[in-house]
Design an enzyme around this catalytic site. Structure first.
Site, PDB file in Angstrom:
ATOM      1  N   ASN A 174       2.819 -10.046  30.179  1.00 56.93           N
ATOM      2  CA  ASN A 174       3.274 -10.058  28.796  1.00 56.93           C
ATOM      3  C   ASN A 174       2.588 -11.128  27.950  1.00 56.93           C
ATOM      4  OD1 ASN A 174       4.945 -11.658  30.645  1.00 56.93           O
ATOM      5  ND2 ASN A 174       6.054 -12.306  28.828  1.00 56.93           N
ATOM      6  N   THR A 217      29.375   3.710  29.596  1.00 56.23           N
ATOM      7  CA  THR A 217      29.105   4.769  28.630  1.00 56.23           C
ATOM      8  C   THR A 217      27.646   4.735  28.192  1.00 56.23           C
ATOM      9  OG1 THR A 217      31.377   4.666  27.819  1.00 56.23           O
ATOM     10  CG2 THR A 217      29.753   5.712  26.377  1.00 56.23           C
ATOM     11  N   CYS A 249      11.254 -14.202  25.542  1.00 56.08           N
ATOM     12  CA  CYS A 249      12.465 -14.453  26.323  1.00 56.08           C
ATOM     13  C   CYS A 249      12.626 -15.923  26.693  1.00 56.08           C
ATOM     14  CB  CYS A 249      12.459 -13.608  27.596  1.00 56.08           C
ATOM     15  SG  CYS A 249      12.466 -11.838  27.258  1.00 56.08           S
ATOM     16  N   ALA A 254      14.888  -3.774  30.341  1.00 59.77           N
ATOM     17  CA  ALA A 254      14.153  -4.078  31.568  1.00 59.77           C
ATOM     18  C   ALA A 254      14.820  -5.164  32.397  1.00 59.77           C
ATOM     19  CB  ALA A 254      12.722  -4.495  31.219  1.00 59.77           C
ATOM     20  N   THR A 255      15.429  -6.148  31.758  1.00 53.72           N
ATOM     21  CA  THR A 255      16.055  -7.228  32.528  1.00 53.72           C
ATOM     22  C   THR A 255      17.169  -6.696  33.413  1.00 53.72           C
ATOM     23  OG1 THR A 255      15.491  -8.922  30.888  1.00 53.72           O
ATOM     24  CG2 THR A 255      17.335  -9.398  32.361  1.00 53.72           C
ATOM     25  N   HIS A 285      11.930  -0.934  23.550  1.00 47.29           N
ATOM     26  CA  HIS A 285      11.461  -1.655  22.358  1.00 47.29           C
ATOM     27  C   HIS A 285      10.045  -2.197  22.514  1.00 47.29           C
ATOM     28  CE1 HIS A 285      11.894  -6.046  23.469  1.00 47.29           C
ATOM     29  NE2 HIS A 285      12.555  -5.489  24.454  1.00 47.29           N
TER      30      HIS A 285
END
Length: 390
Positions: free
Chosen positions: A154, A249, A334, A69-70, A204
């Site tokens: 969150n 990739t 975080c 997400a970041t 996650h």
């Protein structure tokens, strides 16, 4: 270990891991390769893209896979600023957003953008943690490029009225973005009905692997509406992967795992939602029997798995250390290394002392009633011990 920190990260579902394993062993090819092995990996990515698209009701080609997400937030905010920033340099966001949003806004301020950081309702008011829609409307100007509001917080679990806020943004010609990291997989999302232009997520948080997430970028006009296709400038260059928006990739095992996690998401499982709601309420009601405790955030408009509780005269770090074998948190994972109090709780009107006395409990798929009962007893014991030292 009793794990009640699912908003920080969830345990990977064994069914997700089983789906990933072939792509970590035999099916290891690069999804961009044109030989049969590469085509097989590419087809697996296509399946996962469809699974993820089904979860939020978008077209598969509107998804850009990222490392989480970041990265998706950086791509969204910086990407629209590059495209539309010549004529619009105003952004509206919220004081309680995740640091991934707030830090990018600070970065953009240094480059000539003006950012309005909206307050939320104080913790002791009705609707604590929620935005005042009148303030949102007042903040949006003709030169507003983007309104960015987190779907579910969150730390407190508070759920914002996303559909109404999106409408306010579109009424003035601004784009609407939401950091839906805590909402995807937990709440029903329909990007058209909800009026979403940009949406970020991370696997996650809903029982998928770490290191993979994505960004929804609207690529179609919405009939009968002013909502239009969004243009975005790439942040990473070098190969033109993901329609040129995110070179690199592809993380095939991670993407495949995220797709499976999306397929298994419990948004339609009323029994599971009721189970977690019941466990959360049991935990909360018992802990609130401790004198000098209170809930941070609105108790109605919030995630069914989350409660954030203030324990007066108890340092949260000491509480966490005392709860041996029980994983809870005192804020966002975080910012766990930060010595500052939670910016979310400060924005809700708590003092620094109060903000340093709060714990977040976030339940998940693997939480049990035995976990909750053991946690209740442990917390009561540690709180009593800490207060005896004061």
């Amino acid at each position: 270990m009793i794990y009640l920190d699912n908003n920080a990260t969830t345990r990977i579902d064994p069914r997700v891991l089983d789906t990933m394993m072939p792509f970590l062993t035999d099916n290891f090819a690069n999804a961009a390769s044109t030989h049969p092995f590469g085509v097989s990996a590419s087809n697996a990515v296509k399946t996962a893209r469809q699974q993820m698209a089904d979860l939020i009701h978008c077209d598969p080609h509107e998804l850009v896979f990222t490392s989480g997400a970041t990265e998706a937030i950086n791509l969204a905010l910086k990407g629209v600023a590059e495209v539309y920033g010549q004529t619009k340099k105003h952004i509206v966001t919220v004081q309680t957003e995740h640091k991934a949003v707030l830090d990018v806004c600070v970065y953009l301020e240094k480059r000539g953008y003006e950012v309005t950081y909206l307050p939320v309702q104080p913790t002791r008011n009705a609707g604590a943690g929620l935005l005042d829609l009148a303030l949102v409307k007042e903040a949006i100007r003709p030169d507003t490029l983007l309104v960015s509001v987190m779907w579910a917080n969150n730390e407190t679990g508070v759920i914002q009225p996303i559909r109404e806020i999106a409408q306010l943004a579109h009424d003035t010609g601004a784009l609407f973005m939401t950091d839906a990291t805590q909402a995807v997989g937990k709440l029903p999302i329909d990007v058209d009905k909800d009026g979403i232009d940009l949406l970020t997520f991370s696997a996650h948080k809903f029982y998928g692997p770490k290191g993979v997430g994505g960004l929804y970028v609207r690529q179609h006009n919405l009939a009968g509406s002013s909502i239009r296709k969004v243009k975005l400038e790439a942040v990473l260059h070098g190969g033109g992967h993901e329609r040129g928006l995110r070179s690199g990739t592809l993380n095939v095992p991670g993407i495949v795992g995220m797709g499976k996690a999306a397929e298994l998401a419990p948004i339609a499982d009323r029994q599971e939602i009721q189970r977690l709601t019941s466990l959360r309420d049991q935990l909360e009601s018992e802990l609130l029997q401790i004198p000098g405790t209170s809930v941070n955030g609105d108790r109605e408009q919030r995630l069914y798995n989350t409660t954030n509780i203030c324990f007066e005269n108890c340092d949260s770090d000491a509480l966490i250390m005392g709860l041996e074998g029980i994983a809870v948190s005192n804020g966002s994972a975080c910012t766990a290394a930060s010595i500052d109090p939670s910016h979310v709780l400060l924005a809700m009107g708590l003092s620094e002392t109060e903000a340093f006395s709060c714990l977040r409990f976030s339940l998940g798929r693997f939480s049990t009633e035995a976990d909750v009962i053991a946690t209740i007893n442990a917390v009561k014991g540690v709180v009593e011990e800490l207060r005896a030292l004061v």
